[in-house]
Design a protein around this motif. Structure first.
Motif, PDB file in Angstrom:
ATOM      1  N   PRO A  42      -8.786  -2.261  -4.947  1.00 28.05           N
ATOM      2  CA  PRO A  42      -7.536  -2.025  -5.690  1.00 28.05           C
ATOM      3  C   PRO A  42      -7.638  -0.752  -6.529  1.00 28.05           C
ATOM      4  O   PRO A  42      -8.675  -0.484  -7.129  1.00 28.05           O
ATOM      5  N   VAL A  43      -6.571   0.029  -6.531  1.00 29.67           N
ATOM      6  CA  VAL A  43      -6.536   1.281  -7.293  1.00 29.67           C
ATOM      7  C   VAL A  43      -5.190   1.398  -8.005  1.00 29.67           C
ATOM      8  O   VAL A  43      -4.232   0.709  -7.671  1.00 29.67           O
ATOM      9  N   LEU A  61       9.926   1.866  -2.384  1.00 28.25           N
ATOM     10  CA  LEU A  61       8.964   0.962  -1.750  1.00 28.25           C
ATOM     11  C   LEU A  61       8.058   0.277  -2.777  1.00 28.25           C
ATOM     12  O   LEU A  61       7.225  -0.543  -2.415  1.00 28.25           O
ATOM     13  N   GLY A  62       8.209   0.646  -4.047  1.00 32.21           N
ATOM     14  CA  GLY A  62       7.389   0.055  -5.103  1.00 32.21           C
ATOM     15  C   GLY A  62       6.166   0.867  -5.460  1.00 32.21           C
ATOM     16  O   GLY A  62       5.321   0.422  -6.228  1.00 32.21           O
ATOM     17  N   THR A  70      -3.545  -1.839  -3.073  1.00 34.80           N
ATOM     18  CA  THR A  70      -4.800  -2.089  -2.379  1.00 34.80           C
ATOM     19  C   THR A  70      -4.630  -1.666  -0.933  1.00 34.80           C
ATOM     20  O   THR A  70      -3.649  -2.045  -0.282  1.00 34.80           O
ATOM     21  N   VAL A  71      -5.573  -0.870  -0.431  1.00 39.33           N
ATOM     22  CA  VAL A  71      -5.553  -0.486   0.978  1.00 39.33           C
ATOM     23  C   VAL A  71      -6.093  -1.669   1.773  1.00 39.33           C
ATOM     24  O   VAL A  71      -7.251  -2.050   1.627  1.00 39.33           O
ATOM     25  N   GLN A  82      -1.192  -3.221   0.182  1.00 41.73           N
ATOM     26  CA  GLN A  82      -0.686  -4.376  -0.554  1.00 41.73           C
ATOM     27  C   GLN A  82      -0.104  -3.822  -1.848  1.00 41.73           C
ATOM     28  O   GLN A  82      -0.814  -3.213  -2.646  1.00 41.73           O
ATOM     29  N   VAL A  83       1.211  -3.988  -2.029  1.00 39.72           N
ATOM     30  CA  VAL A  83       1.901  -3.527  -3.229  1.00 39.72           C
ATOM     31  C   VAL A  83       2.636  -4.728  -3.793  1.00 39.72           C
ATOM     32  O   VAL A  83       3.568  -5.234  -3.166  1.00 39.72           O
TER      33      VAL A  83
END
Length: 100
Positions: A42-43, A61-62, A70-71, A82-83
């Protein structure tokens, strides 16, 4: 005359070390493109580059500054992110505009 110069230099040094603004200036955050993030890590988005329409599309898109992503997977440079509670696919070009 030499003593006056030494005193001036000493006072300049004190001003440099006590300036909070200067200390914050030297502590630049290191950023990297989202493309370089390891899968599953997560970043936080720090900056989004590009034209207004690109930034607007990513925001819809958020994907905004200070949001956590998170990729989930990377295939050929294209990313699945993941958004919040959604998964989003971005091509390599779009992902290159996002700095984390």
């Amino acid at each position: 005359m030499m003593m006056a110069i030494a005193v001036r230099e000493e006072s300049l040094q004190l001003n440099r070390t006590s300036c909070d603004e200067c200390e914050n200036f030297t502590k630049k955050e290191q950023t990297m493109p989202l493309l370089m993030v390891d899968r599953g890590k997560p970043v936080i988005i720090r900056k989004i580059t590009g034209r207004d329409n690109v930034r607007q599309h990513l925001a819809e898109l958020g994907l905004t500054v200070d949001s956590k992503v998170t990729v989930m997977n990377s295939i050929g440079g294209n990313l699945i992110l993941q958004v919040k509670d959604s998964r989003i696919a971005l091509d390599r070009k779009m992902a290159g505009h996002i700095m984390v």
